[in-house]
Design a protein around this motif. Structure first.
Motif: not given
Length: 441
Positions: A127-141
């Motif tokens: 799988x390809x990792x997201x270089x910009x992972x800022x979306x994780x701030x929008x998602x529950x842990x």
């Protein structure tokens, strides 16, 4: 873990009630051939500077497919040069096709995966990792955990796969017995369960509080440990259930069967799931994920029930363990990684995510969607789950989930059946699960 999709009748029933559910790792809806069905034919593919075709694979649960098609339509309007060749398959075939495609380095550009699978594919370099992972701030842990490997985000979850912290409840039984509803503390919950249990001789005719499914036993056990401030993982990603917190949790659960006698294990291992017993009127409260709401209104035609929060066993916060649900991942072998990543980011936009969660009746992984009045107003019966999402912790890298869950529930059954002492059961669980994890690693 619920694996079947939701029929149109069930969806309509839920909307009329302003309640809802979904879920999860789903068995197929309508059948498809092994070649799959293409919802939108692929066009010419001449690279990222011209027309681009992305292949996207998912399972074929009807509500999911219809929501996915809406994403395709919306994305085509935003990016007219990108064509999505959408193919969907029966659940069991889908799993095997994914394994074969990644093993032969011929995977789809994008796949809709269940969170339990993602870290394995990421660990093996697929799988390809997201270089910009800022979306994780929008998602529950909790849902985020299943998509994270060695600190990198591999895909975007859309579903918060919650199987606990809520219980089906017959409020009328509370009212008829003059019991305050809902119970606010664990002591009140146990007291109500005792008063609502109805016995017919030595048999239980109505269970006060039922938690005897494999999922409920496991998730209640883990929640009790966490709510005491304990943990079940070691620094080496092994498990340790030989702890005071685990012993206290196991003892309390055993007492509910042996001392309180508010439920029993007569249905354990049978096709009669506890939620089925509830909708037949034979339990007052039953711990289960919110997907059971749809089963009640649709399959059983029952409308006069509630879905209540379960108060914490210890402490003030209803901390619990949860799994990551369905989401999108991009193959490392994709010929168009830029466009593939752009597409999954598009699906994570709050408006697009809300559409998908409403259409599939799944619990949102996105914080903004879970708090959106437009969403909450349509899913009133899911309030207990939505209110608890911030307390969820990712269950962790469980490896072979089926083995883990069966090991815990079988040993709990052995304890309440008088075949095994609790401490011996906890040692067996710890050793067996760690042996499985070692093989999995």
């Amino acid at each position: 873990m619920k694996k079947s999709g939701i029929s149109a009748f069930m969806l309509a029933s839920i909307l009329l009630l302003a309640g809802c559910s979904g879920n999860n790792a789903a068995n197929p809806g309508s059948p498809a051939g092994e070649s799959g069905r293409s919802a939108e034919p692929g066009g010419g593919d001449s690279g990222s500077d011209g027309p681009v075709t992305l292949t996207w694979w998912t399972m074929d649960t009807p509500s999911f497919v219809e929501a996915n098609k809406k994403w395709i339509e919306a994305y085509k309007k935003a990016k007219p040069n990108v064509t999505i060749n959408y193919q969907y398959f029966p659940y069991d075939i889908f799993i095997q096709k994914l394994k074969a495609a990644y093993a032969s380095n011929t995977p789809p550009d994008v796949a809709q995966m269940f969170g339990t699978w993602v870290t394995d594919y990421a660990k093996n370099g697929h799988l390809l990792a997201l270089e910009d992972d800022s979306v994780k701030n929008d998602i529950y842990d909790a849902p985020l955990g299943g998509y994270t490997y060695e600190g990198k985000l591999y895909g975007i979850p859309h579903e918060y796969n919650i199987e606990n912290n809520g219980a089906l409840a017959h409020k009328k039984m509370f009212d008829d017995s003059g019991i305050a509803y809902p119970p606010k503390t664990w002591a009140e919950l146990m007291d109500a369960a005792g008063k609502l249990t109805v016995r017919d001789g030595n048999k239980i005719a109505v269970r006060g509080f039922d938690f005897t499914s494999t999922d409920a036993i496991n998730f209640l056990f883990l929640a009790m440990i966490l709510q005491q401030g304990g943990n079940y993982w070691t620094e080496d990603n092994d498990v340790d259930f030989n702890t005071p917190e685990a012993e206290k949790a196991f003892a309390a659960m055993s007492d509910m069967i042996l001392a309180g006698k508010i439920s029993d294990m007569t249905l354990f291992g049978t096709d009669e799931e506890p939620y089925m017993t509830f909708f037949k009127g034979n339990s007052a409260m039953t711990m289960a994920g919110p997907w059971v709401i749809a089963e009640g209104t649709g399959t059983f035609g029952v409308n006069d029930f509630d879905y209540m929060p379960i108060p914490p066993f210890a402490g003030d916060a209803p901390v619990f363990a949860a799994e990551s649900g369905w989401g999108e991942v991009v193959s490392k072998a994709s010929g168009h990684p830029r466009e593939a990543l752009d597409f999954i980011r598009f699906t994570a936009d709050p408006e697009q995510a809300k559409m998908w969660n409403l259409a599939t009746f799944t619990v949102p992984a996105n914080k903004a969607v879970a708090a959106d009045p437009d969403f909450t107003g349509q899913v009133a019966l899911m309030k207990a789950s939505l209110d608890s999402l911030e307390y969820g912790k990712w269950i962790g890298p469980v490896g072979d989930r089926d083995f883990w869950f069966k090991t815990v529930s079988d040993n709990f059954y052995a304890v309440v059946s008088g075949k095994l002492a609790a401490q011996d059961a906890l040692r067996t669980i710890t050793d067996s699960v760690n042996e499985m994890l070692a093989r999995h690693k």
